[in-house]
Write an enzyme that holds these catalytic residues in place. Structure first.
Site, PDB file in Angstrom:
ATOM      1  N   TYR A 148       0.906  -1.265  -0.031  1.00 22.05           N
ATOM      2  CA  TYR A 148      -0.128   0.031   0.097  1.00 22.05           C
ATOM      3  C   TYR A 148       0.715   1.230   0.022  1.00 22.05           C
ATOM      4  O   TYR A 148       2.127   1.110  -0.120  1.00 22.05           O
ATOM      5  CB  TYR A 148      -0.932  -0.126   0.988  1.00 22.05           C
ATOM      6  CG  TYR A 148      -1.844  -1.310   1.147  1.00 22.05           C
ATOM      7  CD1 TYR A 148      -2.587  -1.394  -0.266  1.00 22.05           C
ATOM      8  CD2 TYR A 148      -1.981  -2.223   2.082  1.00 22.05           C
ATOM      9  CE1 TYR A 148      -3.411  -2.568  -0.342  1.00 22.05           C
ATOM     10  CE2 TYR A 148      -2.587  -3.401   1.767  1.00 22.05           C
ATOM     11  CZ  TYR A 148      -3.463  -3.587   0.671  1.00 22.05           C
ATOM     12  OH  TYR A 148      -4.223  -4.669   0.515  1.00 22.05           O
TER      13      TYR A 148
ATOM     14  N   ARG B  19       3.361  -0.875  10.922  1.00 19.23           N
ATOM     15  CA  ARG B  19       3.452  -2.259  10.220  1.00 19.23           C
ATOM     16  C   ARG B  19       4.191  -1.940   8.864  1.00 19.23           C
ATOM     17  O   ARG B  19       4.010  -1.171   8.293  1.00 19.23           O
ATOM     18  CB  ARG B  19       1.833  -2.557   9.990  1.00 19.23           C
ATOM     19  CG  ARG B  19       2.157  -4.001   9.189  1.00 19.23           C
ATOM     20  CD  ARG B  19       0.645  -4.617   9.069  1.00 19.23           C
ATOM     21  NE  ARG B  19       0.880  -5.799  10.022  1.00 19.23           N
ATOM     22  CZ  ARG B  19      -0.019  -7.070   9.700  1.00 19.23           C
ATOM     23  NH1 ARG B  19      -1.014  -6.897   9.051  1.00 19.23           N
ATOM     24  NH2 ARG B  19       0.342  -8.090  10.570  1.00 19.23           N
TER      25      ARG B  19
ATOM     26  N   LEU C 225       1.150 -17.203  10.009  1.00 14.17           N
ATOM     27  CA  LEU C 225       0.599 -18.815   9.958  1.00 14.17           C
ATOM     28  C   LEU C 225       1.053 -19.207  11.570  1.00 14.17           C
ATOM     29  O   LEU C 225       1.813 -20.323  11.505  1.00 14.17           O
ATOM     30  CB  LEU C 225       1.262 -19.510   9.313  1.00 14.17           C
ATOM     31  CG  LEU C 225       0.774 -19.474   7.600  1.00 14.17           C
ATOM     32  CD1 LEU C 225       1.561 -20.331   6.856  1.00 14.17           C
ATOM     33  CD2 LEU C 225      -0.888 -19.770   7.467  1.00 14.17           C
TER      34      LEU C 225
ATOM     35  N   ARG D  68      -5.907 -15.413  10.620  1.00 13.73           N
ATOM     36  CA  ARG D  68      -7.020 -16.433  10.095  1.00 13.73           C
ATOM     37  C   ARG D  68      -7.468 -17.409  11.307  1.00 13.73           C
ATOM     38  O   ARG D  68      -8.704 -18.010  11.486  1.00 13.73           O
ATOM     39  CB  ARG D  68      -6.522 -17.300   9.004  1.00 13.73           C
ATOM     40  CG  ARG D  68      -6.409 -16.605   7.828  1.00 13.73           C
ATOM     41  CD  ARG D  68      -5.884 -17.480   6.676  1.00 13.73           C
ATOM     42  NE  ARG D  68      -5.623 -16.556   5.235  1.00 13.73           N
ATOM     43  CZ  ARG D  68      -4.779 -16.053   4.865  1.00 13.73           C
ATOM     44  NH1 ARG D  68      -3.685 -15.527   5.746  1.00 13.73           N
ATOM     45  NH2 ARG D  68      -4.892 -15.230   3.921  1.00 13.73           N
TER      46      ARG D  68
END
Length: 359
Positions: free
Chosen positions: A186, A234, A306, A329
């Protein structure tokens, strides 16, 4: 007590544990009308469930500082007071559950104006509420994305001011942490990387010039954000390119700069700025990047990527690879991951009174 469930204090904000929710776009805001960009019932239920599940810090999805800074027409924003009021009920609820509310302020740059991911995520035009994207250089992200309009120096200054204005609104809305989004291809990431920044003025070329916009944004946000509350940044630690991209060496160098400019924690991710690259994913595959920043700087870090198992998360924090873990997730699959993991590891999280039978 399990290291994962020890509190962490940054400035004067204490986060009750090290299990944090990473920003994940929901693409569920109104795309037009007076409530454009404002959170709604979906967002209250979504974030509220993870708060009642014991998550220590919840950083809301990428929240645009301007309409053209959205990834999609369905993104959240903080460019007006209607959005502020809508966010208030979410932050109030999170605080009531003992969770620290954070917001990620973002501008999508050349990756703006796309469809929702479950509809393919392709670029869209005005007929679908889209718009012309902006970027540091007239270089498209990939073959299907349009060439962005190159930002003028004057327009860069306006965007810096938009980040500051959004940070003011974030404070009014009840957020206790603000994160500047400089990752995943971005706008800020686009300026940082020579892969996407081909400018020849004061905002391109050398490392110092390519980091100028990011540091101007950080300074503007830090100036208006309360001194007793932390600001995160970030970053994508690498573009995963063998040549001509942003590297982990750049990230370590930049972490020193960010610390000097008042950043309190580096949220370390990777990728997103170069199309078609091969990323060797696997459990905890981005943790080594966070670990290197932590080892070579004085800046606290969070790790993401993950992280799904209790023992895995505990080891990352206990071994000093990161100060906290960001779950994505796994928290979508299991909103009560923190509470269940605390039970497994012998830690403690606040349990809402109506859930007392779950203890």
């Amino acid at each position: 007590m399990s290291t994962l469930f020890q509190p962490l204090t940054l400035r004067e904000t204490t986060i009750p544990n090290r299990v944090w929710m990473t920003p994940m776009c929901q693409y569920s805001a109104e795309s037009e009308g007076p409530l454009t960009g404002a959170p709604n019932d979906w967002h209250l239920a979504h974030y509220g469930a993870r708060a009642t599940g014991g998550t220590g810090l919840i950083v809301t999805e990428a929240t645009a500082v301007s309409p053209e800074g959205r990834i999609s027409p369905y993104d959240l924003g903080l460019w007006n007071d209607t959005q502020v009021e809508a966010f208030r009920r979410i932050t109030r609820f999170l605080v009531a559950q003992g969770t620290v509310p954070g917001v990620q302020l973002a501008h999508a740059g050349r990756k703006a104006s796309t469809e929702r991911t479950w509809k393919g995520g392709a670029p869209i035009g005005p007929e679908a509420h889209g718009w012309q994207p902006l970027g540091p250089s007239p270089v498209a992200f990939d073959a299907r994305h349009p060439v962005p309009t190159e930002l003028t120096v004057e327009r860069i200054g306006e965007i810096v001011a938009q980040f500051a204005a959004a940070a003011r609104r974030a404070h009014t809305a009840g957020f206790e942490v603000v994160e500047v989004h400089g990752a995943h291809g971005y706008l800020i990431n686009q300026f940082l990387s020579p892969h996407s920044n081909h400018r020849t003025d004061a905002y391109g070329g050398s490392y110092e010039n390519r980091t100028r916009f990011a540091l101007e944004v950080v300074d503007a946000v830090r100036e208006v954000w309360p001194d007793d509350k932390p600001v995160f940044f970030r970053i994508s630690a690498t573009d995963w390119l063998t040549d001509g991209g942003w590297t982990v060496d750049d990230t370590v160098r930049f972490a020193h700069d960010l610390h000097a400019h008042g950043i309190d924690l580096l949220d370390v991710s990777t990728g997103g700025n170069a199309a078609g690259v091969t990323i060797p994913t696997g459990p905890g595959y981005q943790v080594p990047f966070a670990a290197r920043v932590k080892a070579e700087t004085r800046l606290p870090v969070s790790a993401v990527g993950l992280i799904t198992e209790a023992g895995q998360a505990q080891k990352i924090v206990a071994n000093g690879e990161a100060d906290a873990v960001m779950l994505g997730r796994e928290l979508l699959r299991n909103p009560s991951w923190a509470r269940q993991t605390a039970r497994e590891l012998g830690g403690e999280v606040r349990v809402p009174d109506p859930y007392h039978r779950s203890v």
